[in-house]
Design a protein around this motif. Structure first.
Motif, PDB file in Angstrom:
ATOM      1  N   ASP A 217      28.756  39.731  32.104  1.00 54.63           N
ATOM      2  CA  ASP A 217      28.439  39.489  31.057  1.00 54.63           C
ATOM      3  C   ASP A 217      28.848  38.121  31.201  1.00 54.63           C
ATOM      4  O   ASP A 217      29.138  36.929  30.204  1.00 54.63           O
ATOM      5  CB  ASP A 217      30.552  39.945  30.831  1.00 54.63           C
ATOM      6  N   LYS A 218      29.791  37.096  32.476  1.00 48.88           N
ATOM      7  CA  LYS A 218      29.902  35.938  32.864  1.00 48.88           C
ATOM      8  C   LYS A 218      29.067  35.132  33.086  1.00 48.88           C
ATOM      9  O   LYS A 218      28.469  34.195  32.381  1.00 48.88           O
ATOM     10  CB  LYS A 218      30.979  35.880  34.094  1.00 48.88           C
ATOM     11  N   GLN A 219      27.915  36.087  32.676  1.00 53.59           N
ATOM     12  CA  GLN A 219      26.457  34.695  32.319  1.00 53.59           C
ATOM     13  C   GLN A 219      25.762  35.049  32.184  1.00 53.59           C
ATOM     14  O   GLN A 219      24.514  35.070  31.707  1.00 53.59           O
ATOM     15  CB  GLN A 219      25.572  35.440  33.832  1.00 53.59           C
ATOM     16  N   GLN A 220      26.375  35.915  30.651  1.00 57.42           N
ATOM     17  CA  GLN A 220      25.594  35.830  29.295  1.00 57.42           C
ATOM     18  C   GLN A 220      24.435  36.802  29.554  1.00 57.42           C
ATOM     19  O   GLN A 220      23.892  36.503  28.808  1.00 57.42           O
ATOM     20  CB  GLN A 220      25.699  34.487  28.422  1.00 57.42           C
TER      21      GLN A 220
ATOM     22  N   ASN B  82      30.976  43.967  33.061  1.00 58.10           N
ATOM     23  CA  ASN B  82      31.957  42.247  33.694  1.00 58.10           C
ATOM     24  C   ASN B  82      30.952  41.185  34.192  1.00 58.10           C
ATOM     25  O   ASN B  82      30.572  39.493  33.926  1.00 58.10           O
ATOM     26  CB  ASN B  82      33.253  42.978  34.007  1.00 58.10           C
TER      27      ASN B  82
ATOM     28  N   ASP C  70      33.170  30.675  39.620  1.00 56.96           N
ATOM     29  CA  ASP C  70      32.990  31.267  38.488  1.00 56.96           C
ATOM     30  C   ASP C  70      32.362  32.335  38.481  1.00 56.96           C
ATOM     31  O   ASP C  70      32.889  33.463  37.575  1.00 56.96           O
ATOM     32  CB  ASP C  70      31.824  30.049  37.426  1.00 56.96           C
ATOM     33  N   TYR C  71      31.456  33.101  39.447  1.00 57.56           N
ATOM     34  CA  TYR C  71      31.025  34.183  39.534  1.00 57.56           C
ATOM     35  C   TYR C  71      32.384  35.104  40.950  1.00 57.56           C
ATOM     36  O   TYR C  71      32.000  36.069  40.143  1.00 57.56           O
ATOM     37  CB  TYR C  71      29.613  34.382  39.864  1.00 57.56           C
TER      38      TYR C  71
END
Length: 264
Positions: free
Chosen positions: A189-192, A186, A79-80
């Motif tokens: 953001d993927k990890q909120q 950014n 994901d990251y």
């Protein structure tokens, strides 16, 4: 403590008490709880898949099993970082806590740093699970490079991730502050997670095509990151999950070798 272990600990001197805890030294920590190696499906040289047997140890008092930790680490890499953990030959799992290393480091640091370490040792530090994915061709190396993921066992949060890829290092030395800011925002953001405004600092110079970035999350925790100048991708990050006090020597490094990000 042999020379090899001393070297591992010395690599973490700028880490403990700053933006990270001592998890980078945990594999060689004297008191860390080690579990059996967890192996995952791996690709062999001819392009076929070879699945090895899992040897998973369930920890009776732990909130997350080794098997679950490997699954979480695999997902985080994908994901990251966009990396497939199944391309590696082995996943090694161990558990540690910053308390395990404080006493050792106190004997190595200056009086000023040791005093701060004593204060950090009074904190309620988290139990973490360290998952390392090692390439099949590196399994016989004494200290193989690996993708390293650290999980807070209580919360399940991925608090640290270091990724190694085979891509060529960039020779670029010019730092585009706007791209750095965008990359950091950014990524989280993927990890909120939200980055606190006007807290980003960047290293004054590049090293092997990478730069370090410091920032603060809106929840008040510090972060230390590494970003590639080749494509402004994040190759590592570490959240100060224990909210440790930064060591005086690390603060000095931040003052002398970092500058504020100049982006409106």
């Amino acid at each position: 403590m042999n020379k090899k272990n001393i070297l591992v600990f010395s690599m973490a001197l700028t880490i403990v008490g700053g933006a990270t805890a001592a998890v980078f030294a945990s594999e060689n920590a004297v008191h860390s709880t080690k579990n059996k190696v967890v192996t995952v499906a791996s690709k062999v040289g001819n392009g076929t898949n070879q699945t090895t047997t899992n040897h998973v140890v369930k920890v009776a008092n732990g909130k997350i099993s080794d098997e679950e930790a490997v699954k979480m680490a695999t997902k985080a890499l994908k994901d990251y970082m966009g990396l497939d953990a199944k391309s590696f030959g082995e996943a090694r799992v161990n558990r540690t806590n910053a308390q395990e290393d404080f006493k050792f480091f106190m004997d190595l640091y200056s009086k000023e740093d040791a005093a701060v370490l004593k204060e950090n040792a009074k904190k309620d530090t988290a139990n973490v699970i360290v998952v390392q994915f090692v390439r099949a061709e590196d399994l016989n190396q004494p200290m193989p490079a690996s993708n390293r993921i650290v999980i807070n066992e209580k919360t399940g949060e991925i608090v640290s991730l270091t990724a190694f890829t085979n891509e060529d290092r960039s020779s670029e030395t010019t730092i585009d502050d706007a791209k750095v800011k965008s990359a950091v925002i950014n990524f989280f953001d993927k990890q909120q997670k939200n980055v606190k405004e006007n807290t980003m600092k960047v290293s004054k110079s590049a090293s092997s095509g990478t730069i370090r970035v410091l920032c603060e999350l809106e929840d008040g925790r510090d972060v230390d990151m590494t970003i590639s100048l080749k494509n402004y991708s994040v190759s590592s990050y570490e959240i100060n999950y224990d909210r440790l006090i930064t060591l005086p020597s690390v603060e000095k490094d931040y003052r002398e070798n970092f500058r504020e990000l100049k982006v409106n």
